[in-house]
Design a protein around this motif. Sequence first.
Motif, short mmCIF file in Angstrom:
data_model
loop_
_atom_site.label_atom_id
_atom_site.label_comp_id
_atom_site.label_asym_id
_atom_site.label_seq_id
_atom_site.Cartn_x
_atom_site.Cartn_y
_atom_site.Cartn_z
N PRO A 68 0.75 -1.10 0.11
CA PRO A 68 -0.09 0.01 -0.20
C PRO A 68 0.77 1.33 -0.05
N GLY A 69 0.39 2.29 -0.61
CA GLY A 69 0.92 3.41 -0.58
C GLY A 69 2.11 3.56 -1.95
N ARG A 70 2.31 2.64 -2.65
CA ARG A 70 3.26 2.49 -3.53
C ARG A 70 2.78 2.11 -4.92
N PRO A 71 3.11 2.73 -6.05
CA PRO A 71 4.36 3.77 -6.06
C PRO A 71 4.10 4.99 -5.42
N VAL A 72 5.17 5.78 -4.93
CA VAL A 72 4.75 7.19 -4.97
C VAL A 72 4.64 7.97 -6.09
N MET A 73 5.32 7.46 -7.13
CA MET A 73 5.51 8.30 -8.53
C MET A 73 4.74 7.56 -9.32
N PRO A 74 3.63 7.84 -10.17
CA PRO A 74 2.96 7.02 -11.43
C PRO A 74 3.82 6.67 -12.48
N ALA A 75 3.72 5.75 -13.10
CA ALA A 75 4.52 5.02 -14.36
C ALA A 75 4.88 6.07 -15.17
N ASP A 76 4.11 7.16 -15.66
CA ASP A 76 4.55 7.83 -16.58
C ASP A 76 5.62 8.83 -16.22
N GLU A 77 5.59 9.21 -15.13
CA GLU A 77 6.39 10.13 -14.57
C GLU A 77 7.88 9.50 -14.00
N ARG A 78 7.75 8.17 -13.79
CA ARG A 78 8.82 7.36 -13.58
C ARG A 78 9.60 6.92 -14.78
N ALA A 79 8.89 6.86 -15.81
CA ALA A 79 9.57 6.62 -17.30
C ALA A 79 10.15 7.85 -17.77
N GLU A 80 9.62 9.13 -17.52
CA GLU A 80 10.07 10.19 -17.97
C GLU A 80 11.59 10.36 -17.33
N LEU A 81 11.57 10.08 -15.93
CA LEU A 81 12.92 10.19 -15.34
C LEU A 81 13.95 9.16 -15.78
N ILE A 82 13.44 8.07 -15.70
CA ILE A 82 14.42 7.00 -16.28
C ILE A 82 14.78 7.38 -17.73
N GLY A 83 13.85 7.71 -18.46
CA GLY A 83 14.18 7.89 -19.84
C GLY A 83 15.16 9.29 -20.10
N ALA A 84 15.18 10.23 -19.18
CA ALA A 84 15.95 11.30 -19.21
C ALA A 84 17.59 10.90 -18.84
N LEU A 85 17.84 9.64 -18.27
CA LEU A 85 19.33 9.45 -18.22
C LEU A 85 19.75 9.26 -19.38
N ALA A 86 21.27 9.45 -19.63
CA ALA A 86 22.11 9.37 -20.79
C ALA A 86 22.27 8.02 -21.11
N SER A 87 22.34 6.99 -20.12
CA SER A 87 22.52 5.74 -20.22
C SER A 87 21.29 5.06 -20.79
N VAL A 88 20.05 5.48 -21.06
CA VAL A 88 19.00 4.55 -21.15
C VAL A 88 18.65 5.19 -22.74
N ASP A 89 18.24 3.89 -23.61
CA ASP A 89 17.83 4.04 -24.98
C ASP A 89 16.41 3.98 -25.10
N LEU A 90 15.71 3.18 -24.26
CA LEU A 90 14.28 2.93 -24.51
C LEU A 90 13.74 2.51 -23.11
N VAL A 91 12.53 2.84 -22.78
CA VAL A 91 11.87 2.51 -21.71
C VAL A 91 10.43 1.87 -22.15
N VAL A 92 10.29 0.74 -21.41
CA VAL A 92 8.83 0.02 -21.72
C VAL A 92 8.25 -0.15 -20.49
N VAL A 93 7.16 0.03 -20.03
CA VAL A 93 6.18 -0.43 -19.09
C VAL A 93 5.65 -1.86 -18.93
N PHE A 94 5.77 -2.60 -18.16
CA PHE A 94 5.19 -4.21 -18.18
C PHE A 94 4.41 -4.08 -16.80
#
Length: 162
Positions: A68-94
């Motif tokens: 309960p209480g998780r996630p703190v941030m919704p998937a679209d926001e988590r994906a945006e943060l992860i996708g902003a990292l230089a090391s990441v080429d593609l993000v996919v939610v499953f």
Amino acid sequence: MAPLVGIEEAARQAAEWRSRGRRVVLANGCFDLLHVGHVRYLSAARGLGDALVVGLNSDASVRRLKGPGRPVMPADERAELIGALASVDLVVVFDDDSAEALIARLRPDVHAKGTDYTEESVPERAAVLAAGGRVAIAGDPKSHATRDLIAAIMARFGAGPP
């Protein structure tokens, strides 16, 4: 910024990269409240190949895994943060609790997991081997965790508004 794509598009892109001789790495996780341990893990995972796909657990999956209480941030926001990292080429939610189906569909050359695992203890190990890939451990020693970050925030600021 790395794009957020669906599973079919991620599989198509992974196949295209492989056809050009690029080694595809898959890393996965909840990545709820991005912290330095996440950044170090993904950077090290990217170093294992030529393209890094990050599988991000959906909100429903995070709730099932973390409670309960998780996630703190919704998937679209988590994906945006992860996708902003230089090391990441593609993000996919499953939506599954395990990355096994994602591994079967993407067929990564390498499946990278954090240092809280060993190559033998990775839950998706059999799926990785069945897909023709290998398991690798990446990142710094597990001394960072979202639950610890949440606990530190609660200890410092309490349950009331900041």
